[in-house]
Design a protein around this motif. Structure first.
Motif, PDB file in Angstrom:
ATOM      1  N   UNK A 174       0.905  -1.117   0.030  1.00  0.00           N
ATOM      2  CA  UNK A 174      -0.037  -0.050   0.087  1.00  0.00           C
ATOM      3  C   UNK A 174       1.076   1.210   0.141  1.00  0.00           C
ATOM      4  N   UNK A 175       0.563   2.182  -0.859  1.00  0.00           N
ATOM      5  CA  UNK A 175       1.339   3.554  -0.722  1.00  0.00           C
ATOM      6  C   UNK A 175       0.824   4.504   0.361  1.00  0.00           C
ATOM      7  N   UNK A 176       1.387   5.658   0.205  1.00  0.00           N
ATOM      8  CA  UNK A 176       0.847   6.436   1.368  1.00  0.00           C
ATOM      9  C   UNK A 176      -0.663   7.013   1.080  1.00  0.00           C
ATOM     10  N   UNK A 177      -1.167   7.067  -0.023  1.00  0.00           N
ATOM     11  CA  UNK A 177      -2.416   7.421  -0.231  1.00  0.00           C
ATOM     12  C   UNK A 177      -3.331   6.366   0.602  1.00  0.00           C
ATOM     13  N   UNK A 178      -3.023   4.894   0.376  1.00  0.00           N
ATOM     14  CA  UNK A 178      -3.868   4.064   0.660  1.00  0.00           C
ATOM     15  C   UNK A 178      -3.818   4.064   2.519  1.00  0.00           C
ATOM     16  N   UNK A 179      -2.588   4.385   3.131  1.00  0.00           N
ATOM     17  CA  UNK A 179      -2.567   4.522   4.331  1.00  0.00           C
ATOM     18  C   UNK A 179      -3.028   5.685   5.202  1.00  0.00           C
ATOM     19  N   UNK A 180      -2.954   6.793   4.353  1.00  0.00           N
ATOM     20  CA  UNK A 180      -3.048   8.158   5.007  1.00  0.00           C
ATOM     21  C   UNK A 180      -4.024   8.971   3.800  1.00  0.00           C
ATOM     22  N   UNK A 181      -5.220   8.771   3.521  1.00  0.00           N
ATOM     23  CA  UNK A 181      -5.756   9.451   2.589  1.00  0.00           C
ATOM     24  C   UNK A 181      -5.732  11.033   2.682  1.00  0.00           C
ATOM     25  N   UNK A 182      -5.688  11.304   4.111  1.00  0.00           N
ATOM     26  CA  UNK A 182      -5.634  12.583   4.365  1.00  0.00           C
ATOM     27  C   UNK A 182      -4.635  13.595   3.758  1.00  0.00           C
ATOM     28  N   UNK A 183      -3.334  12.608   3.551  1.00  0.00           N
ATOM     29  CA  UNK A 183      -2.251  13.347   3.072  1.00  0.00           C
ATOM     30  C   UNK A 183      -2.472  13.498   1.581  1.00  0.00           C
ATOM     31  N   UNK A 184      -3.398  13.337   0.968  1.00  0.00           N
ATOM     32  CA  UNK A 184      -3.616  13.373  -0.479  1.00  0.00           C
ATOM     33  C   UNK A 184      -4.765  14.599  -0.696  1.00  0.00           C
ATOM     34  N   UNK A 185      -5.270  15.181   0.479  1.00  0.00           N
ATOM     35  CA  UNK A 185      -6.245  16.000   0.117  1.00  0.00           C
ATOM     36  C   UNK A 185      -5.627  17.409   0.171  1.00  0.00           C
ATOM     37  N   UNK A 186      -5.812  18.182  -1.197  1.00  0.00           N
ATOM     38  CA  UNK A 186      -5.141  19.522  -0.799  1.00  0.00           C
ATOM     39  C   UNK A 186      -5.882  20.452   0.161  1.00  0.00           C
ATOM     40  N   UNK A 187      -7.046  20.219   0.373  1.00  0.00           N
ATOM     41  CA  UNK A 187      -7.612  21.131   1.417  1.00  0.00           C
ATOM     42  C   UNK A 187      -6.876  21.198   2.580  1.00  0.00           C
ATOM     43  N   UNK A 188      -6.322  20.252   2.823  1.00  0.00           N
ATOM     44  CA  UNK A 188      -5.428  20.015   4.065  1.00  0.00           C
ATOM     45  C   UNK A 188      -4.427  20.972   4.135  1.00  0.00           C
ATOM     46  N   UNK A 189      -3.853  21.394   3.191  1.00  0.00           N
ATOM     47  CA  UNK A 189      -2.409  22.084   2.860  1.00  0.00           C
ATOM     48  C   UNK A 189      -2.543  23.527   3.536  1.00  0.00           C
ATOM     49  N   UNK A 190      -1.520  24.045   4.312  1.00  0.00           N
ATOM     50  CA  UNK A 190      -1.422  25.084   5.292  1.00  0.00           C
ATOM     51  C   UNK A 190      -2.016  26.439   4.395  1.00  0.00           C
ATOM     52  N   UNK A 191      -2.605  27.351   4.767  1.00  0.00           N
ATOM     53  CA  UNK A 191      -2.896  28.616   3.861  1.00  0.00           C
ATOM     54  C   UNK A 191      -1.469  29.410   3.605  1.00  0.00           C
ATOM     55  N   UNK A 192      -0.944  29.218   4.763  1.00  0.00           N
ATOM     56  CA  UNK A 192       0.678  30.141   4.518  1.00  0.00           C
ATOM     57  C   UNK A 192       1.759  29.191   3.940  1.00  0.00           C
ATOM     58  N   UNK A 193       1.839  29.227   2.668  1.00  0.00           N
ATOM     59  CA  UNK A 193       2.690  28.359   1.764  1.00  0.00           C
ATOM     60  C   UNK A 193       3.984  29.403   1.342  1.00  0.00           C
ATOM     61  N   UNK A 194       4.125  30.477   1.564  1.00  0.00           N
ATOM     62  CA  UNK A 194       5.114  31.642   1.313  1.00  0.00           C
ATOM     63  C   UNK A 194       6.384  31.035   1.829  1.00  0.00           C
TER      64      UNK A 194
END
Length: 266
Positions: free
Chosen positions: A166-186
């Motif tokens: 299983x890859x990271x998306x199988x085990x941690x689906x939340x790590x594939x959701x762009x909505x979880x990216x921090x708003x401050x990416x500067x």
């Protein structure tokens, strides 16, 4: 307790490994010299091709990267990917390539191994999307980290693979959701500011674990673990064993997944 082993596909012992590294920043710049050392060791031990690598990154070196990443004051302003690749080619005699761009979801990566050294969920999702049409054994090695902790997870992506890691998306689906990216990416404006956000050691710690996992896969032809969790604040490194019962603790059940696919197709 039953011991499970993942076996490396046999053809990887008879030809060069086609490797794509996505991201030449903190973890990528720490891992790439190790990957060149692995290539050299493979060839010295009789492997016919070692590693043929292509690096993707569209970023340039900033002053805050110096000291934290694998760059020096004279590197500021230069593109990271060709800078690192040219340096390693000159030092190690490799013929690696660099692409000054990002991987998009419409790309199609035809290779044996993709190493993701990215810091956003959107980038991780794009990598996996670019691998979805792959046939056979296509590995994805995810190297992700936060302030002082992170994970290295080797999985497989592609069709016609009834028994795969299983890859990271199988085990941690939340790590594939762009909505979880921090708003401050500067990017950080100074090294001091960057160090307040992230440990000076975490990128190297993640890179070493990825390096060791790939070395073990090559040297022994098998793996009893397919990932590692690193926690620098606790001084702890924990393996992710190759074991369906362990995967189930993360909510991954390949049998249930196949049943759902068959039911939806019926």
């Amino acid at each position: 307790m039953t011991a499970f082993l993942h076996q490396m596909p046999g053809d990887l012992a008879t030809r060069a490994w086609r490797v794509v590294v996505v991201g030449a920043g903190g973890t990528g710049s720490a891992l790439l010299p190790n990957l060149a050392r692995l290539h050299h060791a493979m060839v010295e031990l009789g492997h016919p091709g070692g590693i043929a690598c292509t690096v993707f990154d569209d970023d340039t070196v900033s002053e805050s990267n110096v000291g934290r990443q694998g760059f020096y004051p004279n590197d500021v302003g230069l593109h990271k990917a060709p800078l690192l690749v040219n340096r390693l080619n000159n030092l190690m005699g490799t013929r690696w390539e660099a692409q000054v761009r990002r991987i998009g979801s419409r790309d199609r990566l035809a290779c044996d191994l993709v190493i993701g050294c990215v810091d956003t969920r959107a980038a991780r999702k794009a990598i996996l999307s670019s691998m979805e049409g792959s046939y056979g054994a296509c590995y994805y090695l995810d190297c992700g980290n936060e302030t002082d902790r992170g994970q290295v997870i080797l999985g497989q992506v592609g069709k016609r693979m009834p028994q795969r890691l299983p890859h990271v998306g199988d085990l941690f689906p939340e790590l594939m959701d762009p909505k979880g990216d921090a708003t401050d990416t500067a990017p950080s404006c100074s090294m001091e500011e960057a160090l307040r956000k992230q440990s000076l050691v975490i990128n190297q710690a993640i890179a070493v674990q990825a390096y060791n996992l790939l070395w073990t896969l090559f040297r022994t032809g098998s793996l009893s673990y397919s990932g590692v969790f690193v926690n620098l604040s606790a001084g702890r490194v924990s393996p992710l064993n190759v074991d369906p019962e362990v995967w189930a603790r993360f909510g991954y059940d390949p049998k249930a997944k196949r049943k759902r696919k068959l039911a939806s197709a019926a």
